[in-house]
Every structure is written in structure tokens, then in C-alpha cells.
Design an enzyme around this catalytic site. Sequence first.
Site, PDB file in Angstrom:
ATOM      1  N   PHE A   1       6.266   5.417   6.203  1.00 32.77           N
ATOM      2  CA  PHE A   1       6.160   4.918   4.834  1.00 32.77           C
ATOM      3  C   PHE A   1       4.948   5.453   4.079  1.00 32.77           C
ATOM      4  CE2 PHE A   1       5.341   1.267   7.756  1.00 32.77           C
ATOM      5  CZ  PHE A   1       3.962   1.207   7.637  1.00 32.77           C
TER       6      PHE A   1
ATOM      7  N   LYS B   1      10.560  -4.377   5.688  1.00 29.77           N
ATOM      8  CA  LYS B   1       9.470  -4.592   6.639  1.00 29.77           C
ATOM      9  C   LYS B   1      10.025  -4.452   8.054  1.00 29.77           C
ATOM     10  CE  LYS B   1       5.637  -7.716   7.517  1.00 29.77           C
ATOM     11  NZ  LYS B   1       5.722  -7.713   8.972  1.00 29.77           N
TER      12      LYS B   1
ATOM     13  N   ARG C   1      -7.096  -4.799   3.642  1.00 28.13           N
ATOM     14  CA  ARG C   1      -5.944  -5.586   3.269  1.00 28.13           C
ATOM     15  C   ARG C   1      -5.888  -5.499   1.753  1.00 28.13           C
ATOM     16  NH1 ARG C   1      -3.043  -8.479   6.493  1.00 28.13           N
ATOM     17  NH2 ARG C   1      -4.504  -8.566   8.195  1.00 28.13           N
TER      18      ARG C   1
ATOM     19  N   GLU D   1       9.689  -2.286   0.034  1.00 28.10           N
ATOM     20  CA  GLU D   1      10.167  -1.593   1.234  1.00 28.10           C
ATOM     21  C   GLU D   1      10.581  -2.589   2.293  1.00 28.10           C
ATOM     22  OE1 GLU D   1       7.014   0.946   2.583  1.00 28.10           O
ATOM     23  OE2 GLU D   1       7.383   2.394   0.983  1.00 28.10           O
TER      24      GLU D   1
END
Length: 554
Positions: free
Chosen positions: A337, A250, A411, A248
Site C-alpha cells: 500500500f 485493512k 501515528r 483501503e
Amino acid sequence: MKGSAPLLGLAETLEKVRGTPSKKEKVRLIAGFLKGLEPRDAEVAARIASGRSSERGSKDEAQVGYSTLLEVLKEVTGASGQEVSKIYLRHGDLGEVAEELLGRKREQQLFSEELTLAALDDAFARLRSTKGQGSAAAKRAIVKSLMLAATPLEGKYIVKVLTGEMRTGMVSGLLEEAIADAYGLPKDAAARAHMVLGDIGTFANRAATGEASGARIQPFRPVNFMLAEPFATAKEIADHFGKKVFAECKYDGIRAQVHKSGREVRVYSRRLEEITPNFPEVVGAFEEARGDFILDGEAVPFAGGRPLPFQLLQRRLRRMEDFEEAAKNAPVVYFAFDILLKDGKETVDLPLSERRRLLGAVLAGSKARQAETFDVTTETEVQDAFRRSRDQGYEGLVVKDPGSGYAMGKRGSGWAKLKEELDTLDVVIVAAEYGHGKRAGVISDYTFAVRDGDALKTVGKAYSGLTDKEIDDMTRRLKEITVKDFGYRRQVKPEIVVEVAFDSIQRSERHDGGFALRFPRIKRIRTDKGLAEIDTIEKVEKLFAGQKLKVDER
Ligand code: AMP
């Protein structure tokens, strides 16, 4: 406020927590204290222990400036400005100043009542709702009544919360553990409930009533965002996933979680603070959308089909009253997103490919856009997608595993980011260490420095970017120029110059340069350069100042 526990118990517990370096002991102390409390008190206590006066995600904070606090302390204790400054210099912490000054409190309330957790929470609520004209005096009165009622130790912790300087070492993870221990919750269940509820106080309350395990994601209760792991090259990303994935664009804006329930839309920042008033276009974009949902995405300044510089968002972030003008200068488009909740059903555990489909359906009824995605498998495809994203004015790529869930607050390895470096610096290697795992036996971690006049100052440590062959050569050379051998670490003669790329610069106490490059990677070994030609600490400072704006806004 009958029935609520005394604040003193919490203050004493926090004092002990602060006094012990042992994490285990910190957890034991807080868990022990929470155990005896009513759910509502547990909520307030947990929130205060985390250094907050209000629920996470609430629009208002009980902010009280340093000067107001100092004025009140002087008034209540009769201390002079000079005395206060002297005490402050000694402690460097306003909470400790309060403790010392209140120890010799002058004005005493005639029928001073014991402060309870509920009473303090109520005062915080009043501070939050005191706004507009005359609010300064009203806030001062509230703080004054608190300081008059407080014992020195209570005053210390009230001030610490109001200034946001708790410093007990009771980080969120430990607090979560303490709550789990206090109410017998398994670790996983506690982590999930805390994540979903967003706020540590609400989590403590639910844990105390035995309802934590049933906690579900809900509109208007923001949850922590999933984050992406940084990668240095397209090759590393292709190797990491090893299959067809989504790349995607950024977007460079403000990360924003959009919650809609019924006709109401609210927007939350990465810190889970409500920022709805700052982004009227984002709210407007979902006016016609159907159903209830929570989306993740980026609010991007955007006009004429292209993104505008991030800096243009600065005015609207700082000065809400100017938003109409700001919206003219930098109109914002929301690029979504991800989707976390749809019509009451959590979607976080669905695979991304499925979530994207649901997201598409939700966005069809809105003026928001869906993040642009390319299917990629090989290094070349990742590189091409990166170029295309850059050509459209975006920062790079976030590459995502179509099979991955939404890892709240993590993360996760399901998301990998690749962006153009902030800049590069030519630095010299001054020390080096042996690596781990597949890098065992070779010297692969390099501490590097820039010039500060005649001296060298370290600003980071790099362990990526070189090929295996380069690392072998480097190992040999570093052994030759070792000045001092500490076993796993070697101090070396400063002569190998490398060019490092990095994402950003942080202030750091770990390096004697006072800064640390974030995510540094070696771009190339500069055999053409010598020690005299490396970059200086002034350049690092300049780059730091240039990016500071953005880091602050985030
Ligand atoms: P960084 O700020 O460099 O650590 O990059 C991570 C940030 O990129 C996220 O926190 C988001 O704010 C932002 N971002 C932009 N576009 C995307 C995207 N398509 N997917 C995920 N995060 C994105």
C-alpha cells in the site's frame, strides 16, 4: 582493540542514568559521555544504552538464555545454585545478580585486560555468528570470558543487554536527544536522521562524524512504519477528513517492508527485524520486478481469492524450518500500500496520490498486489466501503488522505483506521472526570469496572461514543449518584451500566483489574441492565487469552 574507550565509563554512566528520575539529567549524562568518544565507540555505546547488542534490522541477535548466564555466573564465582536463587529473588534482575556475584569473583584471569567498548562489540558479534551444532558450548565460552574480564558493574550491564532488561529509563527519544546534544544537531534533523537510519547506533556514529544531516533512506536499512489513528465510527472519519479520501481494505496479516536492490529482496517486520526466510513467496513475488525500491504492505495468508485466518501464519513465524509445509497450509500474498524509495529517490514526502501511482508501476512487474481502494467522502460512503471490505473477509478500513506524506514511525493523522470491535463488554461506571476542550464543563471520561466475585475491578476508561445530549444527561445523573467529589473527579455509585466496544486487551497496572481495554468506546447505555448483569473479570481474562496469540506474533 587499542584505542577503544573502556566499557567501565559507559557502565558508570548508565548506573547514574538509572539512578536519576530526571529525564533532563539522563540526557545530560549520556550526552556528556558520548561527546568524548570516537564515532565507532559512540555507535556501540548508544546501542548498548538502548539495550541492544546488534544493529536494528539485523537477522541475528546475540541471544543468551537465562540458564546459560546463570551457569556461567556460578562457574566464574563459585556460587551455588541455592545462593544464586536467593540473590535472584532479592533483586528480580539477572544483571544485578551478576553484579553481586562478580563482586566476589573466584577465578581471576591472570593478565586480565581492561574491557573496551570495541571488545564487547566484538564478543556480541561472535555470539551472533555462533550457530548450529556445538554453538551452546561456544556461546558459553564467549560469555564466560566476558564475565571473567568484567568488573561487577560491567558484568551487570553486559548481562542486562544479553537478557534485554536494561531498565534505565533511557528510552529511544531521550537517547536521540542526548546524541543531538552531544553533536550539536538540531532536534528536527536528529529525528529525521534517526528515523532514516533506523538504528540508534548508526545514528550516533553518523552524528559523531558530522554526516547525520545527509542521511538518506537506503535499501536494506529498514525505517519505522507509519501507523494509523483509531476511529470509532464512519462518521468520525468522514468528519476528520472532510473531503474525498482513499479508503483501503485493512488486511489482517503481518506488516512487512519489502526492500529490493539489484536482484536481492529482503523483508522486514514491524519491529524492523529481518524476516526474509519466513516469507519465500514475498521474495518470489518480486523476482521479476524491475528497479530498486522499498515498499510498505501486509503479508496476508490468502487462498482461493480470500484471506485465511491470521492464526495460520503462526507456524511459519515460529518455526522457520517448516516453512514449505507452512506455505502449503497458508500461502501468503503481499498486499502493498505504499512506497518509500524508488530507484534511489526518497518518495516519503510526495503526496499519497503520487506514491500510489509509483507503487502501481512497480507492482505491475511483480506477483504482489496493490491494496484495494475506494474513493469516499461521506459517512455513508465510508460505511459502504467498510461493509465491502468486511464482506471480502478483511478487517475493516484504513482511510488515507491523498495529500499526506509518509510519516515514518508516527501515528499520523493522515491515516485513520476503522475496524470491527474485538468484542463488547457490559461494564459499570465507578468513577468519572470532567472533559477538556469542547468537553470542558461536562463529565465525559468514564472509568468502568467488571465484576470479580463480589468486588468490582476497573478495566478501562472511555471517553468516546456518546452524543453531546447523552453526555449532558450522563453529567446530570453522575452528579446525583456521586459518592465522593474530588473536584475534577468523582467516585460514583456503581449503577450505570454501559456496553463498551474495544480493539484489544492489554495487561495493565493502572487498573486494579490487571487489564486495560484498548481504545474503548461506549456503544450504548444499557438502561435495561443492572449491576448484577455486568460482565466478569473471567470473561476479560478469556478474551485476553484468545487475542494474546496475535499480539505476541506482532
Ligand atoms: P491495528 O493493528 O489494528 O492497530 O491496525 C493497524 C495495522 O493495520 C497496520 O499496522 C497494518 O499492519 C495493518 N494494515 C492492514 N491494511 C492496511 C492498509 N491498507 N494500510 C495501512 N495499514 C494496514
